[in-house]
Write a protein that holds these residues in place. Structure first.
Motif: not given
Ligand SMILES: N[C@@H](CCO)C(=O)O
Ligand SMILES: Nc1ncnc2c1ncn2[C@@H]1O[C@H](COP(=O)(O)OP(=O)(O)OP(=O)(O)O)[C@@H](O)[C@H]1O
Length: 291
Positions: A10-13, A16-19, A127-132, A171-173, A218-220, A244-247
């Motif tokens: 689970s990324a962001n939490l 911590g977006f993208d971290v 190439a974001h690292d927060d899931n890998v 979701a990034r848009r 915004a993503r909700a 969680s992450g981008a949902g």
């Molecule tokens: N940090 C990324 C994770 C999704 O892969 C995002 O929220 O867009």
């Protein structure tokens, strides 16, 4: 032939977006690898019909190329794609750890993170690292330009995955281009609170630190029922809830004793809106394992 189990993440939490990222005890991808003259891929399991087997389009293909390690790769998906649970990253992490071993490349787990992230670039453009990072290293990870910091933690979590598809690309848009200074101040406080909570294995602090007023609202809007599900989970005892992450997975931190009630509350709330969902009662766990 080698088998690797790489966990969902689970990324962001929230703050911590993208971290930030965490490895989940379950679900996971199981990947079998054997040396070959050229890379070929077979995919089975959750959502496999939506996953390309062409090495140019699958995350594991980019990893095999980066490591110059052609292989026959069989992926058994435990993590549905476009879930917000790092599905594409779990396969990439398994391939990086497995091919490093199979071809005796000698990279450390931390060095494998940017290699696995090349797989992520294939699907999301970034190439974001927060899931890998957590899928490879386990626990709670902080992935920045300078590398990855990792803390072992064991916070109980409920990850509720509704039958909705949200791609990371879409979701990034919707991520805002800027934030106000007061939001920045709040985010720094929340991220620091969450990090302290991970060090202390304290679900209260982790939950409090998951609050975010910049990216999450915004993503909700892309997740039907998000606010009601969040409120239901908090009423059932969750210490914090976010995307969680981008949902579209909604993730809750909690005490062990409240896990079951939170899972039911989240499922019922999606169900009331006619949305099927599945809840994983899980916790922060270890990184990819070789068998
Ligand atoms: N940090 C990324 C994770 C999704 O892969 C995002 O929220 O867009
Ligand atoms: N090995 C793989 N496993 C899963 N999806 C893959 C794989 N290789 C390519 N894909 C593609 O990646 C896309 C899913 O990736 P995406 O990053 O959107 O979702 P996710 O990994 O579940 O979410 P998140 O990164 O938000 O946690 C799908 O289009 C899928 O076809």
């Amino acid at each position: 032939m080698l088998t690797v189990r790489a966990p969902a993440t689970s990324a962001n939490l929230g703050s911590g977006f993208d971290v930030f990222g965490v490895a989940l005890e379950r679900p996971a991808d199981v990947v079998r690898l054997s040396k070959a003259d050229r890379t070929t891929i077979d995919v089975t399991g959750a959502g496999s019909q939506f996953i390309p087997e062409d090495p140019e389009k699958n995350t594991v293909g980019a990893v095999a190329e980066a490591l110059e390690a052609p292989a026959h790769i069989e992926i058994d998906k435990g993590v549905r794609p476009a879930s917000g649970l790092g599905s594409s990253a779990a396969s990439a992490a398994a391939a990086a750890v497995g091919l490093n071993e199979l071809y005796d490349r000698g990279y450390s787990r931390e060095e494998l993170v940017p290699i696995a992230a090349k797989g992520e670039a294939v699907v999301s453009g970034d190439a974001h690292d927060d899931n890998v990072a957590p899928s490879i290293m386990g626990g709670f990870t902080i992935a920045t330009e300078s590398g990855v910091r990792q803390v072992d933690a064991s916070i109980p979590l409920v990850a509720c995955l509704p039958d909705i598809v949200v791609s990371t690309r879409d979701a990034r848009r919707v991520v805002p281009e800027s934030a106000r200074v007061d939001q920045l101040v709040e985010t720094v406080g929340n991220a620091a609170t969450l990090t302290t909570g991970m060090h202390r294995d304290d679900p209260e602090l982790v939950g409090e630190g998951m609050h975010d007023t910049v990216v999450t609202p915004a993503r909700a809007k892309l997740i039907d029922g998000y606010e009601s599900v969040r409120e239901a989970a908090l009423d059932a005892g969750a210490t914090g809830v976010t995307i969680s992450g981008a949902g579209p997975t909604v993730i809750a931190a909690c005490e062990d004793a409240d896990q079951r009630a939170i899972a039911s509350a989240m499922l019922d709330t999606f169900g009331d809106r006619g949305i099927d969902a599945r809840a994983y009662q899980t916790r922060i766990g270890r990184g990819a394992q070789i068998f």
